[in-house]
Write a protein that holds these residues in place. Structure first.
Motif, PDB file in Angstrom:
ATOM      1  N   ARG A  80      19.062  40.337 -23.304  1.00 47.83           N
ATOM      2  CA  ARG A  80      19.926  39.180 -23.518  1.00 47.83           C
ATOM      3  C   ARG A  80      19.131  37.899 -23.793  1.00 47.83           C
ATOM      4  NH1 ARG A  80      25.231  37.651 -20.146  1.00 47.83           N
ATOM      5  NH2 ARG A  80      25.821  35.863 -21.377  1.00 47.83           N
ATOM      6  N   ASP A  81      18.125  37.619 -23.002  1.00 44.38           N
ATOM      7  CA  ASP A  81      17.355  36.385 -23.176  1.00 44.38           C
ATOM      8  C   ASP A  81      16.652  36.346 -24.526  1.00 44.38           C
ATOM      9  OD1 ASP A  81      18.157  35.539 -20.679  1.00 44.38           O
ATOM     10  OD2 ASP A  81      16.388  36.384 -19.683  1.00 44.38           O
ATOM     11  N   TRP A  82      16.081  37.467 -24.936  1.00 47.33           N
ATOM     12  CA  TRP A  82      15.368  37.517 -26.205  1.00 47.33           C
ATOM     13  C   TRP A  82      16.328  37.301 -27.380  1.00 47.33           C
ATOM     14  CZ3 TRP A  82      15.482  40.839 -30.461  1.00 47.33           C
ATOM     15  CH2 TRP A  82      14.447  40.650 -31.370  1.00 47.33           C
ATOM     16  N   VAL A  83      17.486  37.978 -27.353  1.00 51.77           N
ATOM     17  CA  VAL A  83      18.448  37.838 -28.457  1.00 51.77           C
ATOM     18  C   VAL A  83      19.008  36.418 -28.496  1.00 51.77           C
ATOM     19  CG1 VAL A  83      20.671  38.617 -29.342  1.00 51.77           C
ATOM     20  CG2 VAL A  83      19.024  40.277 -28.519  1.00 51.77           C
ATOM     21  N   GLU A  84      19.314  35.845 -27.340  1.00 52.34           N
ATOM     22  CA  GLU A  84      19.817  34.471 -27.327  1.00 52.34           C
ATOM     23  C   GLU A  84      18.774  33.496 -27.881  1.00 52.34           C
ATOM     24  OE1 GLU A  84      21.188  33.703 -23.386  1.00 52.34           O
ATOM     25  OE2 GLU A  84      23.159  34.527 -23.823  1.00 52.34           O
ATOM     26  N   ALA A  85      17.511  33.739 -27.592  1.00 49.36           N
ATOM     27  CA  ALA A  85      16.463  32.878 -28.141  1.00 49.36           C
ATOM     28  C   ALA A  85      16.390  33.011 -29.665  1.00 49.36           C
ATOM     29  CB  ALA A  85      15.113  33.239 -27.520  1.00 49.36           C
ATOM     30  N   GLN A  86      16.590  34.218 -30.183  1.00 50.80           N
ATOM     31  CA  GLN A  86      16.548  34.428 -31.632  1.00 50.80           C
ATOM     32  C   GLN A  86      17.775  33.833 -32.318  1.00 50.80           C
ATOM     33  OE1 GLN A  86      13.878  35.839 -33.171  1.00 50.80           O
ATOM     34  NE2 GLN A  86      12.996  35.860 -31.135  1.00 50.80           N
ATOM     35  N   MET A  87      18.940  33.918 -31.680  1.00 52.82           N
ATOM     36  CA  MET A  87      20.199  33.509 -32.302  1.00 52.82           C
ATOM     37  C   MET A  87      20.584  32.061 -31.986  1.00 52.82           C
ATOM     38  SD  MET A  87      20.875  36.172 -33.962  1.00 52.82           S
ATOM     39  CE  MET A  87      22.560  36.039 -34.517  1.00 52.82           C
ATOM     40  N   HIS A  88      19.770  31.375 -31.202  1.00 51.35           N
ATOM     41  CA  HIS A  88      20.097  30.021 -30.762  1.00 51.35           C
ATOM     42  C   HIS A  88      20.335  29.065 -31.936  1.00 51.35           C
ATOM     43  CE1 HIS A  88      20.275  26.615 -28.105  1.00 51.35           C
ATOM     44  NE2 HIS A  88      19.358  26.003 -28.829  1.00 51.35           N
ATOM     45  N   GLN A  89      19.700  29.272 -33.047  1.00 54.74           N
ATOM     46  CA  GLN A  89      19.791  28.356 -34.184  1.00 54.74           C
ATOM     47  C   GLN A  89      21.074  28.520 -35.001  1.00 54.74           C
ATOM     48  OE1 GLN A  89      16.511  29.247 -36.724  1.00 54.74           O
ATOM     49  NE2 GLN A  89      16.923  31.425 -36.686  1.00 54.74           N
ATOM     50  N   TYR A  90      21.807  29.602 -34.807  1.00 50.47           N
ATOM     51  CA  TYR A  90      22.990  29.869 -35.628  1.00 50.47           C
ATOM     52  C   TYR A  90      24.254  29.355 -34.950  1.00 50.47           C
ATOM     53  CZ  TYR A  90      19.755  32.889 -38.071  1.00 50.47           C
ATOM     54  OH  TYR A  90      18.677  33.365 -38.760  1.00 50.47           O
TER      55      TYR A  90
ATOM     56  N   LEU B  99      27.340  29.840 -35.855  1.00 49.06           N
ATOM     57  CA  LEU B  99      28.365  30.887 -35.803  1.00 49.06           C
ATOM     58  C   LEU B  99      28.212  31.734 -34.545  1.00 49.06           C
ATOM     59  CD1 LEU B  99      30.692  32.380 -37.224  1.00 49.06           C
ATOM     60  CD2 LEU B  99      28.973  33.804 -38.308  1.00 49.06           C
ATOM     61  N   TRP B 100      26.993  32.076 -34.207  1.00 48.87           N
ATOM     62  CA  TRP B 100      26.725  32.880 -33.007  1.00 48.87           C
ATOM     63  C   TRP B 100      27.173  32.147 -31.750  1.00 48.87           C
ATOM     64  CZ3 TRP B 100      25.733  37.660 -31.655  1.00 48.87           C
ATOM     65  CH2 TRP B 100      25.247  37.909 -30.399  1.00 48.87           C
ATOM     66  N   LYS B 101      26.827  30.858 -31.671  1.00 46.64           N
ATOM     67  CA  LYS B 101      27.223  30.071 -30.497  1.00 46.64           C
ATOM     68  C   LYS B 101      28.741  29.969 -30.395  1.00 46.64           C
ATOM     69  CE  LYS B 101      23.911  26.835 -31.412  1.00 46.64           C
ATOM     70  NZ  LYS B 101      23.311  25.516 -31.358  1.00 46.64           N
ATOM     71  N   GLY B 102      29.392  29.756 -31.514  1.00 45.41           N
ATOM     72  CA  GLY B 102      30.853  29.657 -31.512  1.00 45.41           C
ATOM     73  C   GLY B 102      31.516  30.974 -31.129  1.00 45.41           C
ATOM     74  N   LEU B 103      30.975  32.077 -31.630  1.00 47.29           N
ATOM     75  CA  LEU B 103      31.552  33.390 -31.309  1.00 47.29           C
ATOM     76  C   LEU B 103      31.418  33.712 -29.831  1.00 47.29           C
ATOM     77  CD1 LEU B 103      32.787  36.083 -32.252  1.00 47.29           C
ATOM     78  CD2 LEU B 103      30.454  36.895 -32.602  1.00 47.29           C
ATOM     79  N   THR B 104      30.251  33.515 -29.265  1.00 51.40           N
ATOM     80  CA  THR B 104      30.076  33.829 -27.851  1.00 51.40           C
ATOM     81  C   THR B 104      30.889  32.889 -26.966  1.00 51.40           C
ATOM     82  OG1 THR B 104      28.043  32.528 -27.787  1.00 51.40           O
ATOM     83  CG2 THR B 104      27.822  34.910 -28.114  1.00 51.40           C
ATOM     84  N   ARG B 105      31.009  31.633 -27.352  1.00 51.21           N
ATOM     85  CA  ARG B 105      31.824  30.687 -26.581  1.00 51.21           C
ATOM     86  C   ARG B 105      33.298  31.078 -26.636  1.00 51.21           C
ATOM     87  NH1 ARG B 105      31.648  25.625 -29.240  1.00 51.21           N
ATOM     88  NH2 ARG B 105      29.484  26.209 -29.406  1.00 51.21           N
TER      89      ARG B 105
ATOM     90  N   SER C  57      28.020  38.404 -24.690  1.00 51.66           N
ATOM     91  CA  SER C  57      28.990  37.358 -24.376  1.00 51.66           C
ATOM     92  C   SER C  57      29.265  37.397 -22.872  1.00 51.66           C
ATOM     93  CB  SER C  57      30.278  37.594 -25.164  1.00 51.66           C
ATOM     94  OG  SER C  57      30.946  38.731 -24.674  1.00 51.66           O
ATOM     95  N   GLU C  58      30.243  36.648 -22.439  1.00 49.88           N
ATOM     96  CA  GLU C  58      30.591  36.617 -21.016  1.00 49.88           C
ATOM     97  C   GLU C  58      31.755  37.536 -20.689  1.00 49.88           C
ATOM     98  OE1 GLU C  58      28.820  35.061 -18.704  1.00 49.88           O
ATOM     99  OE2 GLU C  58      27.453  34.460 -20.291  1.00 49.88           O
TER     100      GLU C  58
END
Length: 118
Positions: A45-55, A57-63, A96-97
């Motif tokens: 989880r930590d590694w993928v979140e670090a890779q996807m932090h810049q996108y 769309l990813w932040k919006g989807l997980t939120r 996601s949560e």
């Protein structure tokens, strides 16, 4: 995990028959998604979140998945009918949560028609 689902489902149905094949497929999907969910939630989880932090769309989807369980359930059901590897569902929802019980119950309901047709 990313193997084609259709041929394996047909083979299990041919070998064990419709009812036992259905039970075996549902059990195998539950075990596979439990493993993917655990790997996605606890190991990577930590590694993928670090890779996807810049996108964005990813932040919006997980939120969005974390904020409304009904919308998360709709997305889960819709993903069951899309031609993407079914192994990616458990991994996506682990990042996601969304709780595991909610994910697996909606996922199994969504996969039952496809399992019966194959």
């Amino acid at each position: 995990v990313l193997m084609p689902y259709g041929p394996l489902c047909i083979a299990v149905g041919f070998i064990f028959g419709f009812y036992w094949g259905f039970v075996i497929q549902i059990g195998a999907m539950a075990i596979t998604n439990l493993a993917l969910y655990a790997v996605g939630r606890h190991l990577l989880r930590d590694w993928v979140e670090a890779q996807m932090h810049q996108y964005r769309l990813w932040k919006g989807l997980t939120r969005m998945l974390a904020s409304d369980w009904q919308e998360a359930a709709k997305i889960n059901l819709l993903l069951c009918f899309m031609p993407i590897p079914y192994g990616s569902h458990g991994y996506l929802f682990a990042l996601s949560e969304v709780p595991f019980a909610q994910f697996i119950s909606v996922f199994m309901i969504g996969m039952m028609p496809n399992t019966c047709l194959n």
